[in-house]
Design a protein around this motif. Structure first.
Motif, PDB file in Angstrom:
ATOM      1  N   UNK A 175       0.825  -1.206   0.000  1.00  0.00           N
ATOM      2  CA  UNK A 175       0.000   0.000   0.000  1.00  0.00           C
ATOM      3  C   UNK A 175       0.858   1.255   0.000  1.00  0.00           C
ATOM      4  N   UNK A 176       0.816   2.049   1.067  1.00  0.00           N
ATOM      5  CA  UNK A 176       1.518   3.333   1.092  1.00  0.00           C
ATOM      6  C   UNK A 176       2.948   3.235   1.609  1.00  0.00           C
ATOM      7  N   UNK A 177       3.433   2.035   1.883  1.00  0.00           N
ATOM      8  CA  UNK A 177       4.719   1.909   2.558  1.00  0.00           C
ATOM      9  C   UNK A 177       5.892   2.321   1.682  1.00  0.00           C
ATOM     10  N   UNK A 212       2.869  -3.771   5.393  1.00  0.00           N
ATOM     11  CA  UNK A 212       4.120  -3.051   5.632  1.00  0.00           C
ATOM     12  C   UNK A 212       3.872  -1.696   6.289  1.00  0.00           C
ATOM     13  N   UNK A 213       2.662  -1.182   6.186  1.00  0.00           N
ATOM     14  CA  UNK A 213       2.273   0.000   6.953  1.00  0.00           C
ATOM     15  C   UNK A 213       1.576  -0.495   8.214  1.00  0.00           C
ATOM     16  N   UNK A 214       2.170  -0.255   9.357  1.00  0.00           N
ATOM     17  CA  UNK A 214       1.570  -0.785  10.579  1.00  0.00           C
ATOM     18  C   UNK A 214       0.703   0.273  11.252  1.00  0.00           C
ATOM     19  N   UNK A 235       0.819   5.007  13.764  1.00  0.00           N
ATOM     20  CA  UNK A 235       1.040   4.388  12.459  1.00  0.00           C
ATOM     21  C   UNK A 235       2.473   4.637  12.023  1.00  0.00           C
ATOM     22  N   UNK A 236       2.979   3.771  11.171  1.00  0.00           N
ATOM     23  CA  UNK A 236       4.333   3.913  10.669  1.00  0.00           C
ATOM     24  C   UNK A 236       4.604   2.892   9.580  1.00  0.00           C
ATOM     25  N   UNK A 237       5.864   2.790   9.167  1.00  0.00           N
ATOM     26  CA  UNK A 237       6.224   1.909   8.056  1.00  0.00           C
ATOM     27  C   UNK A 237       7.434   1.053   8.404  1.00  0.00           C
ATOM     28  N   UNK A 238       7.397  -0.206   7.959  1.00  0.00           N
ATOM     29  CA  UNK A 238       8.606  -1.004   7.957  1.00  0.00           C
ATOM     30  C   UNK A 238       9.467  -0.544   6.777  1.00  0.00           C
ATOM     31  N   UNK A 239      10.767  -0.834   6.815  1.00  0.00           N
ATOM     32  CA  UNK A 239      11.614  -0.372   5.710  1.00  0.00           C
ATOM     33  C   UNK A 239      11.343  -1.207   4.456  1.00  0.00           C
ATOM     34  N   UNK A 240      11.936  -0.787   3.355  1.00  0.00           N
ATOM     35  CA  UNK A 240      11.631  -1.391   2.060  1.00  0.00           C
ATOM     36  C   UNK A 240      11.919  -2.883   2.035  1.00  0.00           C
ATOM     37  N   UNK A 241      13.089  -3.278   2.505  1.00  0.00           N
ATOM     38  CA  UNK A 241      13.456  -4.693   2.464  1.00  0.00           C
ATOM     39  C   UNK A 241      12.475  -5.523   3.282  1.00  0.00           C
ATOM     40  N   UNK A 242      12.127  -5.036   4.469  1.00  0.00           N
ATOM     41  CA  UNK A 242      11.175  -5.756   5.315  1.00  0.00           C
ATOM     42  C   UNK A 242       9.807  -5.817   4.654  1.00  0.00           C
ATOM     43  N   UNK A 243       9.401  -4.731   4.010  1.00  0.00           N
ATOM     44  CA  UNK A 243       8.100  -4.698   3.351  1.00  0.00           C
ATOM     45  C   UNK A 243       7.985  -5.740   2.263  1.00  0.00           C
ATOM     46  N   UNK A 244       8.989  -5.841   1.407  1.00  0.00           N
ATOM     47  CA  UNK A 244       8.922  -6.814   0.324  1.00  0.00           C
ATOM     48  C   UNK A 244       9.054  -8.241   0.850  1.00  0.00           C
ATOM     49  N   UNK A 245       9.781  -8.443   1.938  1.00  0.00           N
ATOM     50  CA  UNK A 245       9.835  -9.767   2.558  1.00  0.00           C
ATOM     51  C   UNK A 245       8.464 -10.154   3.098  1.00  0.00           C
ATOM     52  N   UNK A 246       7.785  -9.204   3.736  1.00  0.00           N
ATOM     53  CA  UNK A 246       6.438  -9.467   4.235  1.00  0.00           C
ATOM     54  C   UNK A 246       5.491  -9.813   3.092  1.00  0.00           C
ATOM     55  N   UNK A 247       5.632  -9.128   1.970  1.00  0.00           N
ATOM     56  CA  UNK A 247       4.792  -9.407   0.813  1.00  0.00           C
ATOM     57  C   UNK A 247       5.049 -10.814   0.298  1.00  0.00           C
TER      58      UNK A 247
END
Length: 491
Positions: A252-254, A304-306, A320-332
């Motif tokens: 989403x917005x992460x 990835x947006x918590x 609210x906040x965001x995990x970093x890019x690497x973590x976001x794509x791993x979560x995906x």
């Protein structure tokens, strides 16, 4: 009230026979795994005890195709892009899109269903909100011969896609996918099953400031995973269709330029990645298609947006906040792989067979329209004021129903809350019921959120972004149930 009905009801070659109360599974259907009983609701409706297997089988042919939407070929994705008269259309509220994440291209998919010489098209475009729906359906007609009135046009609301996509890129993908689907059209069997997925959760939670968007596992939700499978004469999967009650918004917005110098990357998100994993498992030319079910008060359980709340019970603070890019794509990767496994498990439990009845209907209805300017006219900012618009007192949107034997899909354009699906299920004569939002009959129908009464009472996000007055969701459910009753064969 304006009512435009286009009804096609085919295949009633024999008299229906009554069976035990509660309804029988349609031929070609699979019952849920007993191990999953109680872990999710059932899509079963009230049932009218028609045994479709005792009807005369029809002639079913199915073909499927998909194609990537090649954005860079038509409009370079870079800061300063000034497509369409100087407006930077690839600018999003969270920053510029800078590239498509490798291997995450958006795509257009289509499944052609021909039953007793009547052809239907079920398509899905990985987009946030397509705007040229009428033109897209006209192009599909030119390529496949399917009248726009017999097309099911859907988008899974991929929130990590641009709000504007060059039409040339869309047209090229539609053309390639339709040509593949037409070329692959062949004799087919169908089957249906229900699995379980915990990819989604409720997103409405009460705080001191009012109802906010927070993952709420105790809230109203639905974890049924409906899966429809089409096989060729040799038992090879042609297409696998599955519906999840959430928008495709793991990232989403992460991924945005405010928090990452790499910028906001386009991705097909959990919709596209789960499709590709299912297709890789089955091999061949199998096409998997993700459909968004009720998205109004549901979102991904992995994001990835918590969003969370913290503090004393009388003063919960929303954060609210965001995990970093690497973590976001791993979560995906984790979320999409987990969903794909659930789809595969459900699909493997399906035994395909003959189709006996295919039915389709679309109707337009008018609903009371909300005056959005008066929402916060009261003294309590946590309680909205719902006043009907005087300048535009009504708005029009459509309801579509597509059924194969005892499996019925209800399609609506607005984002409905999960209770609306449960209400349709409770009133439907069909044994198995699926609701899909973001289904567009044409470009004129009103969309946006459409909460049930509880959603309006919460005065949360869904109520703040709707065009409809309270009661409209319940009215739309009533229209859907009436249509389902109308299409269901008499015992």
């Amino acid at each position: 009230m304006e009512s435009i009905s286009r009804r096609k009801f085919l295949g009633l070659g024999a008299t229906a026979a009554a069976v035990a109360a509660g309804g029988a599974l349609a031929a070609g259907c699979s019952s849920p795994d007993p191990a999953h009983q109680g872990s999710a609701d059932s899509n079963s409706g009230s049932g009218k005890a028609v045994d479709f297997s005792k009807m005369e089988a029809g002639t079913l042919k199915v073909g499927a195709g998909h194609a990537d939407i090649k954005l860079d070929a038509y409009c370079p994705i870079e800061e300063g892009n000034t497509q369409a008269g100087g407006t930077p259309d690839f600018v999003h509220s969270e920053g510029y899109y800078t590239n498509v994440h490798e291997g995450h291209d958006l795509r257009f998919s289509i499944v052609l269903i021909e039953f007793n010489d009547q052809r239907y098209a079920i398509s899905s475009i990985e987009h946030v909100n397509p705007v040229n729906i009428d033109a897209d359906k006209k192009l599909i007609e030119q390529l496949t011969g399917v009248d726009p009135a017999s097309q099911w046009y859907h988008n899974p609301h991929v929130l990590s896609a641009p709000h504007d996509i060059p039409q040339e890129a869309i047209d090229a993908a539609i053309t390639e996918a339709c040509e593949a689907a037409t070329a692959s059209l062949r004799d087919a069997k169908y089957g249906f099953g229900e699995g379980v997925t915990y990819a989604n959760t409720n997103r409405c939670y009460e705080t001191a400031a009012g109802w906010n968007q927070v993952s709420n596992d105790a809230g109203n939700t639905d974890h049924v995973l409906p899966v429809m499978r089409f096989d060729d004469a040799k038992g090879n999967p042609i297409a696998i269709l599955y519906t999840v009650n959430m928008a495709a918004g793991t990232l989403e917005n992460a991924m945005n330029s405010e928090i990452d110098p790499a910028g906001r990357q386009i991705t097909c998100d959990i919709a596209g990645l789960s499709e590709r994993a299912v297709e890789e498992y089955y091999g061949g030319d199998c096409v998997a298609v993700y459909f968004a079910g009720c998205t109004g008060d549901q979102w991904g359980s992995v994001r990835a947006e918590y969003n969370y709340v913290t503090g004393p019970k009388d003063d919960l603070e929303y954060k609210t906040g965001f995990f970093d890019t690497a973590a976001g794509f791993l979560m995906l990767d984790v979320a999409s792989s987990r969903l794909a496994v659930a789809v595969i498990d459900a699909a493997n439990g399906i035994e395909t067979g003959d189709a006996h009845v295919v039915a389709y209907e679309n109707q337009k209805f008018e609903y009371k329209q909300l005056d959005k300017d008066k929402l916060k006219a009261g003294s309590d900012p946590k309680t909205f004021q719902y006043v009907q618009s005087e300048s535009k007192p009504t708005c029009t949107t459509d309801v579509s129903v597509f059924a194969i034997d005892d499996v019925a899909f209800t399609g609506v354009k607005p984002e409905m809350n999960i209770q609306s699906l449960k209400d349709v299920r409770a009133g439907s004569p069909y044994a198995h019921n699926i609701m899909q939002c973001w289904v567009s009959f044409d470009g004129d129908s009103v969309q946006g959120y459409l909460p049930d009464q509880e959603g309006f009472d919460q005065s949360g996000k869904q109520a703040s972004k709707t065009s409809f007055m309270p009661g409209s969701a319940e009215e739309m459910v009533g229209h859907a149930v009436d249509m389902l009753d109308n299409l269901y064969p008499q015992a």
